[in-house]
Design an enzyme around this catalytic site. Sequence first.
Site, PDB file in Angstrom:
ATOM      1  N   GLU A 290      -6.474  22.824  18.361  1.00 62.72           N
ATOM      2  CA  GLU A 290      -5.532  22.857  17.395  1.00 62.72           C
ATOM      3  C   GLU A 290      -5.595  21.536  16.371  1.00 62.72           C
ATOM      4  O   GLU A 290      -5.467  21.339  15.344  1.00 62.72           O
ATOM      5  CB  GLU A 290      -3.946  23.004  17.733  1.00 62.72           C
ATOM      6  CG  GLU A 290      -3.291  24.080  16.685  1.00 62.72           C
ATOM      7  CD  GLU A 290      -1.871  24.342  17.214  1.00 62.72           C
ATOM      8  OE1 GLU A 290      -1.656  25.614  16.983  1.00 62.72           O
ATOM      9  OE2 GLU A 290      -1.072  23.463  17.419  1.00 62.72           O
ATOM     10  N   HIS A 319     -16.898  30.233  41.503  1.00 66.87           N
ATOM     11  CA  HIS A 319     -17.259  31.738  41.791  1.00 66.87           C
ATOM     12  C   HIS A 319     -17.053  32.673  41.001  1.00 66.87           C
ATOM     13  O   HIS A 319     -17.093  33.898  41.034  1.00 66.87           O
ATOM     14  CB  HIS A 319     -16.513  32.084  43.185  1.00 66.87           C
ATOM     15  CG  HIS A 319     -16.784  31.113  44.139  1.00 66.87           C
ATOM     16  ND1 HIS A 319     -17.721  31.394  45.199  1.00 66.87           N
ATOM     17  CD2 HIS A 319     -16.187  29.909  44.557  1.00 66.87           C
ATOM     18  CE1 HIS A 319     -17.737  30.229  46.057  1.00 66.87           C
ATOM     19  NE2 HIS A 319     -17.020  29.404  45.635  1.00 66.87           N
ATOM     20  N   LYS A 433       0.956  33.567  10.153  1.00 70.49           N
ATOM     21  CA  LYS A 433       2.445  33.553  10.368  1.00 70.49           C
ATOM     22  C   LYS A 433       3.269  34.327   9.322  1.00 70.49           C
ATOM     23  O   LYS A 433       4.167  35.062   9.217  1.00 70.49           O
ATOM     24  CB  LYS A 433       2.880  32.155  10.348  1.00 70.49           C
ATOM     25  CG  LYS A 433       2.874  31.423  11.467  1.00 70.49           C
ATOM     26  CD  LYS A 433       3.451  30.239  11.764  1.00 70.49           C
ATOM     27  CE  LYS A 433       3.222  29.199  12.921  1.00 70.49           C
ATOM     28  NZ  LYS A 433       3.617  27.882  12.677  1.00 70.49           N
TER      29      LYS A 433
HETATM   30  O1  PA5 Z   1       1.270  22.219  17.950  1.00 69.48           O
HETATM   31  C1  PA5 Z   1       1.770  22.951  17.135  1.00 69.48           C
HETATM   32  O2  PA5 Z   1       2.145  22.235  16.161  1.00 69.48           O
HETATM   33  C2  PA5 Z   1       2.287  24.379  17.123  1.00 69.48           C
HETATM   34  O3  PA5 Z   1       1.601  24.738  18.465  1.00 69.48           O
HETATM   35  C3  PA5 Z   1       3.799  24.296  17.411  1.00 69.48           C
HETATM   36  O4  PA5 Z   1       4.132  23.766  18.843  1.00 69.48           O
HETATM   37  C4  PA5 Z   1       3.970  26.105  17.613  1.00 69.48           C
HETATM   38  O5  PA5 Z   1       3.644  26.595  16.416  1.00 69.48           O
HETATM   39  C5  PA5 Z   1       5.500  26.184  17.798  1.00 69.48           C
HETATM   40  O6  PA5 Z   1       6.183  25.678  16.649  1.00 69.48           O
HETATM   41  P1  PA5 Z   1       7.629  25.323  16.641  1.00 69.48           P
HETATM   42  O7  PA5 Z   1       8.174  24.356  17.639  1.00 69.48           O
HETATM   43  O8  PA5 Z   1       8.042  25.011  15.300  1.00 69.48           O
HETATM   44  O9  PA5 Z   1       8.234  26.645  17.004  1.00 69.48           O
END
Ligand code: PA5
Length: 462
Positions: A290, A319, A433
């Site tokens: 990410e 394996h 989203k």
């Molecule tokens: O790293 C990130 O920003 C995302 O993976 C968030 O942690 C994830 O989308 C969850 O977001 P939130 O904490 O607002 O529910």
Amino acid sequence: MHIQFDERNLLAEMVGKQNGVTRAEIGRAGSKALKALKSFRKQSEQGLYGFPHLPFQAKVVQDIRKYASEVRGSYDTVCVIGIGGSALGAWALDCGIRGPHPVQGAFTPEHPRLVILDNVDPSFTQAALRSMDPRRTQVVVIAKSGGTAETVATFLIVHEWLEQSLGRKTAGRIVAVTTEGKGDLFSLAQSQRYRTFAIPENIGGRFSVLSPVGLVPAALIGIDITRLMRGAAEMTHLCWQPSLEENIALHAALCHWLVWTRRGKSIQVAFPYSNHLWGTAFWFRQLWAESLGKAHNRAGAMVHTGQTPVAALGTTDQHSQVQLYIEGPNDKVFSFWAVNKFSSTGRIPRRRFGQPAFDALAGQSLAKLIDAERRATAAAMVEYGRPNCTVTLDRVDEIHLGAFLQMMEFQTAFMGELLDINAFDQEGVELGKKFTYGLMGRKGFEKYRRQFTAYERKRKTV
Ligand code: PA5
């Protein structure tokens, strides 16, 4: 604290010029690494990015410890509701310190179970609820934004399940971890009087394991968060050093950057030889993916960069995956995570049956075998020109795990600087989203519902 980075199998002398980098290249890129360090340090000091400061926030740790000691004994299960960066850190910590679930032993109020509801698979959620007792469950709801669909939906289900048993006492069983003063979860927590812990604004989800996001669940299951932070603080100190010998996060970032951008290794396999580090491998997978998978660089030019992280477990995946890794496309770099001292050596009994395969191992130990297998796999990879490196943790305890998590966060931040991208945003996940919100009828997302309908219509015509 003792963590080492061994880059030798990334070198051209070991894996050939097409696959490995030269010491001269590393030397020439040294000034770029220093620039990356300075640039990230400046942004961190300006308060843009907060994870380097977390290990020094003693008051937060103190408050969390106090809260955990107040509620300890009243539950045998901690149920975390969160997703992505709001869930993976808790898993990494639990798995790291207490081991994977099947070997955690009987759960009691002194040794509570951790259940992480990080998916909206209805069968999973239903089964999880059936396996917990609402009168013995402490719920931790975590969302930085305060409105993530999966977290909100699961919370509503868990809340009803709690309320049916606890009635007006429900709020006392819930702790919320979210951004202070912002978002629907914060408002709800205020109105229902939940205990809350704040996620600082400058801490992104995937960089939040050492904030209340990871620390609250960790403290509730009995992990020593003070030692965790001590390890992270020691590593932070090293990560601000300008010398590549001391600053292993910068050294590792630079080597990976060269192997990736100059030798085309666009996949990184995180390969722990430790079941305790398996959760951390999945936490790392999110951090690396990410943070570094980006369409644009900081100047706005289209770059579509990113190195695909893969998690593999040694020796198990020898394996399962190593055939591909050794003979398949030479597009990967392997990061072995080794452990010097396991909590047990795993003595293999001396019993001899007169069978060569059995007698050869009798009297030795599993610790020696797992170490031999890792070194053997690294050597075999070198023979086939597959670049690999090894990070060795002296042991997996709170000090080393805290340090390792912090090292990986720094390494990721430095890589972002080397690539000249913003490693701290995640624009790419937003559209999906928004479509989901539109499909679920959320107010304000009608436009996305229409866009989705047009997409479905088009699918019918092809
Ligand atoms: O790293 C990130 O920003 C995302 O993976 C968030 O942690 C994830 O989308 C969850 O977001 P939130 O904490 O607002 O529910």
